[in-house]
Structure formats: C-alpha cells, structure tokens
Scaffold this motif. Structure first.
Motif, PDB file in Angstrom:
ATOM      1  N   ALA A   1     -25.353  85.670  73.736  1.00 41.21           N
ATOM      2  CA  ALA A   1     -26.007  86.097  75.414  1.00 41.21           C
ATOM      3  C   ALA A   1     -24.786  84.628  75.792  1.00 41.21           C
TER       4      ALA A   1
ATOM      5  N   ASP B   1     -23.925  95.509  70.509  1.00 36.93           N
ATOM      6  CA  ASP B   1     -23.954  95.603  71.983  1.00 36.93           C
ATOM      7  C   ASP B   1     -25.464  94.318  72.973  1.00 36.93           C
TER       8      ASP B   1
ATOM      9  N   SER C   1     -25.796  93.959  75.522  1.00 39.39           N
ATOM     10  CA  SER C   1     -26.657  95.169  76.519  1.00 39.39           C
ATOM     11  C   SER C   1     -27.680  95.729  76.649  1.00 39.39           C
TER      12      SER C   1
ATOM     13  N   ALA D   1     -20.825  97.411  77.927  1.00 34.75           N
ATOM     14  CA  ALA D   1     -20.463  96.862  78.522  1.00 34.75           C
ATOM     15  C   ALA D   1     -19.154  96.270  78.532  1.00 34.75           C
TER      16      ALA D   1
END
Length: 537
Positions: free
Chosen positions: A36, A54, A56, A126
């Motif tokens: 991240a 992903d 997110s 995202a």
C-alpha cells in the motif's frame, strides 16, 4: 469488469500500459501494508489503473508475496525505475521488483489468474477514470488447488510410463504389419488396431503436454534474489552497477529451476567481481562509470535461453593461452590451431583460472566446471561470447522439460545405445579406408573439416569390433568444436523416458541414465560431452 478486457481496450486505443511487479520476502510482516505504501508513492506521480490483488479490498491474504501495479501514460522507464528504487530503499521486506510495458500479447501473462476474477458485492475497483464506465460481467471465482510436488512427480512418471507402453504397442503393430496376411478379416483387425494405436499416440502426447504445463513455473522465482546479490556485491567491491532483468515470466520445469539457480548466481557474481571494472578504469576507457549487467530469459521452440551479459573488460584470450601452456593442457602448436571459442572453453576446466589473486566473491574459471556440470544435469548447454574491453555474455540453453528425451538409437559392439538428438550435429557413412591416424589420434574429413573421431566401444571400455567396410559416424557438439563417434549402425529416432541411475550406481561420467524400450530391453542414454572428456583425459 474483467481486468484483461480493460487492458485490451486501452491498448487498442493507443494508451501505453506499464506493469510494476513487487516481490516481497516470504518472512516479511505486514506485506499488504508495504504494498500500500508503494502504491501511494506511485500514485503521487503516475496514474494507477488498478492493483492485483486489489489493495482497496478487505481481508487481504498476508501470505501473498506478489503485488502488481498497472500504470497508464507515456512513462519514461528510467524515471519510473528511479522512483521505484527510492520507494523500495525506504521499505523493509522487499525482495525485488520488475517493470514491464504491457503489449497486446502480454496481457494474459500480466494479469495471470486474476483474469478470471470479477468485481462484485458492490465494491469498486481502484481504477482510473479512463476505464470507468466499462461493462461489468458476472461475478466469478477462479478455481485453483495446491498440489504437492511429490504427487505431481508421480503423475509425471505415470505419464512417462505410458509413453513406454505406447512404444510397446507400436512395436506389436509393426510386427503384425510386417506379416503377409491373406485373410481379409485378420487384415481388418490389424487396420482397426492401427487406428487405435494412432489415437493412443495422440492422447499420450496431449497428456504429457498438459502435465508438462502443470510443472512449469516462471523463472522470476530464481531472478528475485539476483538484485539483492548484485547490490550487496557492488557495495563490497566499491563498484557502481545497474542490473537489467528481462523475460522474468519465461517458464521452466520446477526441477530445472532448482538446478540452475546456483549456476546463475555464480555467473552473476563473476560478472560483478571480475567482469565489471572499477569506475575509474571505466571512465579512463571511455565507458560510463556505472557498469551494466543484463539477465535475459526467452523461449525459442522447446528450448529456453538464459543470457547473463556484462559490459565489462571481457575475457583476455591471451591470458588463457598463457595458463594453458603453464598448466601443460595443450602445446603451442595445438593452441595456434584453436579458434577463440575453443580457447575460452578452457575456463570450464576444473581448477582453471586466470585470476591473479583468489577472491572470496568469485573467480572467473574457479567453479565454472561446476556451473557446466549442473547445467548438463538438466540436459542443458552453456557457451561464451566475449570481446576484450567490451564485455562477456554467457548463453545457457535448457530444454523446457527433462521428462522425455528425443534421441538417436545406435548399435555398437553388439549393444544398443541412445544419444540425445539435441547433441547430434549430423550423421554420415564413412569407409574404414578414409579414417586416418595423426599423432596417435584418429581423424576423418567431414564437410571440409578435419574432425577427431573415437569409437563408441573404446569410449565405453568395450572391445571395439568394426570389421565392416562402411561405418557410421555420429558428429556431436563438444564444447565449441565437433567430434565424431563411430558406431556400427544407426537405427532411427526414439522418444525415451530417461531414468537417472545415480541413486543406484552413483554418477557415471558420460551416462545420462537408462530407458526401457518397447520390447523390454534396458538401454543406456549417453552424454557425449562426458564420454569425450573421459577418453580425452
């Protein structure tokens, strides 16, 4: 919304797509948090389409060591690399990263198993506004299972045994077809048997192909430790080195990957220690202060090529000649008859080195015999290209899989033997009267070349019986030259399932293993280079 379709649509519109693949240490903690942070750093400068997996989403698997970031735009690769270098330096637990521009043919490999995963449950991916509004497909889940490699080995062995059984069936069919059958009913049975045999051949081939694919792994599992090795050694040697890795998605059999890992690392260490010069020496010779090492993997047919190249000082052929004379490995007259390839091949001799001082890091020549031996264990080959002052390139050739070997069956001294087809250059018939002896060595003229020849019986320590007026010579590749092996007869090509013998009788130089023919006979698979080494001393 399908990931592959997004990339395909954008590339068709002329948008450039780049993939940054991040590989994390298996033992690292908070892997998703590290990924991240890298994503945040990339977003500050570039447009990130999406990440795989992903970042997110909730419930990320902390055992996942691989994250992929997909960027769009006219990105300068060097600028992206410098940004990633800075981001990676500030984080712990990162093994390495790869950057690749994604082309249309690369989409499936770039997306991988995520190609089948869709976005669902009302959660948005995202991704950038440039892909917003794409049609979403139904939510599906990629089905996959983890299989113990031991079970996969058993399956591979069973498929290999099927090849042997197929050979037995084909042999029985040929026996039937050789009979002159007048009865139409029996002939109809033979024809029906032939159709069934053809179908068996097709099914066994398809089965072997699919199992081979199951055993394939991307070579990046070996490449991932190279950047850290280069970085640490460069600091230790006080050198500036840039590493360029290409083709990390090239796949190889898992057993082959395990076998080539150490030779690859040894070659890279040689490049850092003895290939790349110090910054002062490079600038004095008009080169950039920062040296460059390039590692490339690619596939051509059923052969995988690995190249390790540096832009350093190259190999000094003159020094090698001096060492050959000093160690009495060849006479001055013999050296004068050799080309550069044959001379450089001496660095693969055990204990041979041109290094003036022994380095704890490496020594070009020291241990290179082990490199060649390990590569030959997976039926591979290695050669060198070098130019003094410009650099050196090591080229490794490895078959995609080592399960089944295409070979040439020969008959010599009353016995059958197999020689790997990829080692055979050519075969030709020779009259015994055309074989000459010079300095107690037998030679023959072939295509305008003088080729040294050995009888297979003598190479194996058997009593050579060659009373025929005409014999057959199998020309094989030996290092950077050609050598002929005399046999009584050539019996055609054969697919062989080779079983290693080291578990039972230990390693025997020149013997790759054994196979069982369709009639139950056990036949040895020869390794020509090892055989020639034995008889040539």
């Amino acid at each position: 919304m399908e990931y592959a379709r997004i990339l395909e649509d954008l590339i068709q519109k002329g948008v450039r797509i780049f993939k940054v693949e991040l590989l994390l240490d298996v033992k690292a903690e908070f892997k998703s948090a590290t990924a991240a942070k890298i994503l945040k750093g990339l977003k500050e400068k570039y447009s990130v389409l999406f990440t795989l997996p992903d970042l997110s989403s909730d419930g990320l698997d902390e055992d996942n060591c691989e994250y992929r970031f997909f960027l769009e735009g006219d990105i300068v690769l060097q600028a992206l690399k410098e940004l990633m270098d800075g981001l990676v330096t500030n984080e712990c637990g990162i093994d390495t990263y790869f950057i690749q521009e994604v082309l249309m043919d690369d989409i499936d490999a770039a997306v991988g198993i995520y190609n089948l995963e869709q976005v669902g449950n009302g959660k948005e991916m995202a991704y950038n506004d440039s892909v917003a509004g794409q049609e979403e497909n139904k939510n599906t889940k990629a089905d996959s299972v983890r299989i113990d490699i031991a079970k996969l080995n058993i399956l591979s062995n069973l498929a290999a045994e099927l090849v042997t059984c197929k050979a037995q069936v084909v042999q029985v069919l040929n026996m039937f077809k050789s009979l002159r059958v007048a009865d139409k009913d029996i002939q109809a049975v033979i024809d029906f048997f032939e159709k069934g045999t053809s179908q068996l051949e097709r099914i066994s081939f398809d089965l072997q192909e699919q199992i081979t694919q199951l055993r394939m792994f991307p070579i990046k599992t070996v490449f991932r430790k190279i950047p850290r090795i280069v970085r640490d050694l460069a600091v230790k040697c006080g050198k500036e080195i840039e590493l360029d890795i290409k083709g990390e998605d090239t796949e190889l059999d898992k057993t082959v990957l395990e076998q080539i890992s150490d030779p690859l690392v040894h070659l890279v260490r040689n490049c850092v220690d003895h290939g790349i010069e110090a910054a002062e020496e490079r600038t004095a010779n008009g080169k950039p202060a920062k040296g460059r090492i390039t590692i490339k993997a690619y596939t051509e047919g059923d052969i995988v090529y690995l190249e390790v190249e540096d832009d350093g000082r190259g190999i000094d052929v003159g020094k090698i000649k001096e060492k050959i004379l000093e160690n009495r490995l060849a006479s001055k007259e013999e050296i004068e008859m050799m080309d550069e390839g044959q001379i450089m091949d001496y660095i693969f001799r055990p204990g041979f080195s041109t290094a003036e001082t022994v380095s704890e890091i490496s020594g070009r020549g020291v241990g290179m015999d082990v490199v060649r031996r390990n590569i030959s264990l997976v039926k591979g080959n290695i050669k060198i290209e070098s130019k003094k002052g410009y650099g050196t390139k090591f080229i490794i050739q490895i078959p995609l899989t080592v399960a089944i070997v295409k070979s040439l069956m020969v008959f010599a001294c009353g016995r059958l033997y197999l020689v790997p087809i990829d080692k055979v250059v050519e075969t030709f018939k020779v009259k015994t009267s055309n074989i000459r002896t010079v300095n107690n060595k037998k030679i023959v003229s072939w295509n305008g070349e003088i080729v040294p020849i050995f009888s297979l019986g003598e190479m194996l320590g058997l009593e050579a019986k060659y009373d025929d007026e005409h014999l057959y010579t199998v020309v094989v590749q030996y290092r950077s030259s050609k050598v002929g092996i005399i046999v009584n007869r050539l019996l055609g090509e054969q697919e062989a399932v080779v079983k290693p013998l080291d578990k039972y009788i230990g390693m025997v130089e020149g013997i790759m293993g054994a196979t069982i023919l369709g009639d139950g006979k056990v036949v040895l698979m020869l390794e020509p280079v090892g055989l020639i080494d034995r008889i040539a001393g």
